[in-house]
Write a protein that holds these residues in place. Structure first.
Motif, PDB file in Angstrom:
ATOM      1  N   LYS A 171      -7.435 -12.658  11.819  1.00  0.00           N
ATOM      2  CA  LYS A 171      -7.728 -14.071  11.563  1.00  0.00           C
ATOM      3  C   LYS A 171      -8.546 -14.272  10.288  1.00  0.00           C
ATOM      4  O   LYS A 171      -8.560 -15.364   9.714  1.00  0.00           O
ATOM      5  CB  LYS A 171      -8.463 -14.672  12.759  1.00  0.00           C
ATOM      6  N   GLU A 172      -9.215 -13.231   9.836  1.00  0.00           N
ATOM      7  CA  GLU A 172     -10.023 -13.343   8.624  1.00  0.00           C
ATOM      8  C   GLU A 172      -9.196 -13.176   7.355  1.00  0.00           C
ATOM      9  O   GLU A 172      -9.684 -13.431   6.257  1.00  0.00           O
ATOM     10  CB  GLU A 172     -11.147 -12.303   8.651  1.00  0.00           C
ATOM     11  N   PHE A 173      -7.956 -12.726   7.504  1.00  0.00           N
ATOM     12  CA  PHE A 173      -7.094 -12.562   6.329  1.00  0.00           C
ATOM     13  C   PHE A 173      -6.450 -13.910   6.015  1.00  0.00           C
ATOM     14  O   PHE A 173      -5.621 -14.408   6.773  1.00  0.00           O
ATOM     15  CB  PHE A 173      -6.021 -11.506   6.587  1.00  0.00           C
ATOM     16  N   LYS A 174      -6.807 -14.534   4.915  1.00  0.00           N
ATOM     17  CA  LYS A 174      -6.440 -15.914   4.628  1.00  0.00           C
ATOM     18  C   LYS A 174      -5.303 -16.064   3.624  1.00  0.00           C
ATOM     19  O   LYS A 174      -4.898 -17.181   3.307  1.00  0.00           O
ATOM     20  CB  LYS A 174      -7.665 -16.686   4.122  1.00  0.00           C
ATOM     21  N   PHE A 175      -4.781 -14.963   3.109  1.00  0.00           N
ATOM     22  CA  PHE A 175      -3.728 -15.073   2.106  1.00  0.00           C
ATOM     23  C   PHE A 175      -2.366 -15.300   2.770  1.00  0.00           C
ATOM     24  O   PHE A 175      -2.105 -14.777   3.856  1.00  0.00           O
ATOM     25  CB  PHE A 175      -3.685 -13.821   1.232  1.00  0.00           C
ATOM     26  N   ALA A 176      -1.500 -16.064   2.100  1.00  0.00           N
ATOM     27  CA  ALA A 176      -0.162 -16.346   2.616  1.00  0.00           C
ATOM     28  C   ALA A 176       0.770 -15.212   2.211  1.00  0.00           C
ATOM     29  O   ALA A 176       1.318 -15.205   1.107  1.00  0.00           O
ATOM     30  CB  ALA A 176       0.353 -17.676   2.083  1.00  0.00           C
ATOM     31  N   THR A 177       0.951 -14.254   3.107  1.00  0.00           N
ATOM     32  CA  THR A 177       1.763 -13.081   2.801  1.00  0.00           C
ATOM     33  C   THR A 177       2.995 -13.000   3.709  1.00  0.00           C
ATOM     34  O   THR A 177       3.507 -11.912   3.956  1.00  0.00           O
ATOM     35  CB  THR A 177       0.924 -11.798   2.946  1.00  0.00           C
ATOM     36  N   PHE A 178       3.467 -14.143   4.199  1.00  0.00           N
ATOM     37  CA  PHE A 178       4.663 -14.125   5.037  1.00  0.00           C
ATOM     38  C   PHE A 178       5.930 -14.017   4.183  1.00  0.00           C
ATOM     39  O   PHE A 178       7.002 -13.701   4.692  1.00  0.00           O
ATOM     40  CB  PHE A 178       4.714 -15.351   5.958  1.00  0.00           C
ATOM     41  N   ASN A 179       5.812 -14.318   2.875  1.00  0.00           N
ATOM     42  CA  ASN A 179       6.908 -14.127   1.928  1.00  0.00           C
ATOM     43  C   ASN A 179       6.443 -13.245   0.784  1.00  0.00           C
ATOM     44  O   ASN A 179       5.274 -13.320   0.368  1.00  0.00           O
ATOM     45  CB  ASN A 179       7.386 -15.460   1.347  1.00  0.00           C
ATOM     46  N   ALA A 180       7.349 -12.412   0.284  1.00  0.00           N
ATOM     47  CA  ALA A 180       7.082 -11.584  -0.891  1.00  0.00           C
ATOM     48  C   ALA A 180       8.164 -11.889  -1.928  1.00  0.00           C
ATOM     49  O   ALA A 180       9.358 -11.736  -1.639  1.00  0.00           O
ATOM     50  CB  ALA A 180       7.094 -10.105  -0.523  1.00  0.00           C
ATOM     51  N   ARG A 181       7.783 -12.347  -3.092  1.00  0.00           N
ATOM     52  CA  ARG A 181       8.740 -12.726  -4.129  1.00  0.00           C
ATOM     53  C   ARG A 181       9.373 -11.479  -4.743  1.00  0.00           C
ATOM     54  O   ARG A 181       8.661 -10.567  -5.185  1.00  0.00           O
ATOM     55  CB  ARG A 181       8.049 -13.549  -5.210  1.00  0.00           C
ATOM     56  N   VAL A 182      10.709 -11.465  -4.793  1.00  0.00           N
ATOM     57  CA  VAL A 182      11.412 -10.306  -5.322  1.00  0.00           C
ATOM     58  C   VAL A 182      11.051 -10.040  -6.783  1.00  0.00           C
ATOM     59  O   VAL A 182      11.090  -8.901  -7.250  1.00  0.00           O
ATOM     60  CB  VAL A 182      12.939 -10.476  -5.160  1.00  0.00           C
ATOM     61  N   GLU A 183      10.650 -11.089  -7.507  1.00  0.00           N
ATOM     62  CA  GLU A 183      10.344 -10.926  -8.921  1.00  0.00           C
ATOM     63  C   GLU A 183       9.136 -10.019  -9.166  1.00  0.00           C
ATOM     64  O   GLU A 183       9.075  -9.330 -10.175  1.00  0.00           O
ATOM     65  CB  GLU A 183      10.089 -12.296  -9.573  1.00  0.00           C
ATOM     66  N   ASP A 184       8.172 -10.014  -8.244  1.00  0.00           N
ATOM     67  CA  ASP A 184       6.933  -9.296  -8.556  1.00  0.00           C
ATOM     68  C   ASP A 184       6.280  -8.585  -7.374  1.00  0.00           C
ATOM     69  O   ASP A 184       5.155  -8.116  -7.480  1.00  0.00           O
ATOM     70  CB  ASP A 184       5.921 -10.257  -9.187  1.00  0.00           C
ATOM     71  N   PHE A 185       6.962  -8.473  -6.235  1.00  0.00           N
ATOM     72  CA  PHE A 185       6.272  -7.854  -5.089  1.00  0.00           C
ATOM     73  C   PHE A 185       5.926  -6.395  -5.345  1.00  0.00           C
ATOM     74  O   PHE A 185       4.992  -5.870  -4.742  1.00  0.00           O
ATOM     75  CB  PHE A 185       7.055  -8.015  -3.787  1.00  0.00           C
ATOM     76  N   ASP A 186       6.676  -5.731  -6.221  1.00  0.00           N
ATOM     77  CA  ASP A 186       6.367  -4.332  -6.507  1.00  0.00           C
ATOM     78  C   ASP A 186       5.139  -4.175  -7.386  1.00  0.00           C
ATOM     79  O   ASP A 186       4.671  -3.049  -7.610  1.00  0.00           O
ATOM     80  CB  ASP A 186       7.564  -3.640  -7.158  1.00  0.00           C
ATOM     81  N   GLN A 187       4.583  -5.304  -7.873  1.00  0.00           N
ATOM     82  CA  GLN A 187       3.364  -5.284  -8.677  1.00  0.00           C
ATOM     83  C   GLN A 187       2.158  -5.826  -7.921  1.00  0.00           C
ATOM     84  O   GLN A 187       1.019  -5.677  -8.368  1.00  0.00           O
ATOM     85  CB  GLN A 187       3.564  -6.123  -9.949  1.00  0.00           C
TER      86      GLN A 187
END
Length: 231
Positions: free
Chosen positions: A72-88
């Motif tokens: 619950k303390e993790f506040k970042f929206a990480t339900f999607n990963a953009r193909v353009e830059d997720f490897d970075q």
């Protein structure tokens, strides 16, 4: 982006779709979900000895390096990963290298119209089959020793047809792509291939509320006008 979707299938359907599961048909909980929102648990397919395994994971990836006390303390929206830059991105790049998954989806939602009166649309495969969304997954352990498995969907720019509704869409995999994606031998080019043919219809606005109608199949039914409603 993709912030809402559905998973409703039988053991026979998911067994065939996964090519195949090592978990015997009929085991586990396959309760259908028609309005899944981020931070809830979903199904993902991962490699396992002798085949593949259907596992439960929190939708919204928690990176292994997170120092908080609870999810619950993790506040970042990480339900999607953009193909353009997720490897970075620090949240995703480790998972991309060694922890990939396939997220089975019966369909997904997008919205059109003004913010004050959003119209929900449901998208599914035109042939009625399940959709395979490329995903990444991670393990995180809290300071108290709690183990949390979490995942994210990979998203890309929309194709011409889907762009009528939204500028982004999930990165879909074809059945022949499962091996190379899950093994890590395929790169990001796999995630930009022509997506499967989709169909779309407007659904009722109860889906606008997170979790509303999640156990109700009419949540994804076409929202047909009443006989006394002008077209």
């Amino acid at each position: 982006m993709c912030g809402r979707f559905s998973q409703h299938y039988t053991w026979e359907q998911i067994q065939a779709f996964s090519q195949p599961l090592t978990l015997a048909t009929g085991q586990g909980n396959l309760q259908p979900h028609y309005n899944i929102a981020p931070t809830t648990n979903i199904h993902m397919i991962v490699p396992a000895e002798g085949g593949r395994e259907l596992r439960s994971a929190r939708w919204g990836l928690i990176p292994f390096w997170f120092k908080g006390a609870s999810p619950k303390e993790f506040k970042f929206a990480t339900f999607n990963a953009r193909v353009e830059d997720f490897d970075q991105k620090s949240s995703f790049k480790s998972a991309y290298k060694s922890r990939r998954c396939v997220i089975p989806a019966s369909g997904f939602f997008e919205w059109t119209g003004p913010k004050t009166d959003r119209t929900p649309h449901y998208f599914s495969a035109a042939d009625g089959d399940l959709l395979a969304i490329a995903g990444l997954w991670e393990r995180w352990k809290s300071p108290a020793g709690e183990d949390v498995t979490s995942c994210t969907m990979v998203v890309r720019d929309a194709d011409e047809w889907t762009a009528r509704y939204h500028d982004r869409m999930p990165s879909f995999l074809q059945p022949d792509d499962f091996d190379t994606w899950l093994s890590g031998s395929a790169g990001k080019e796999l995630l930009r291939k022509t997506p499967p043919k989709l169909q779309e219809w407007v659904v009722g606005k109860k889906v606008n509320k997170t979790g509303a109608g999640d156990n109700d199949p009419t949540t994804i039914a076409p929202d047909l006008p009443r006989p006394d409603t002008p077209l």
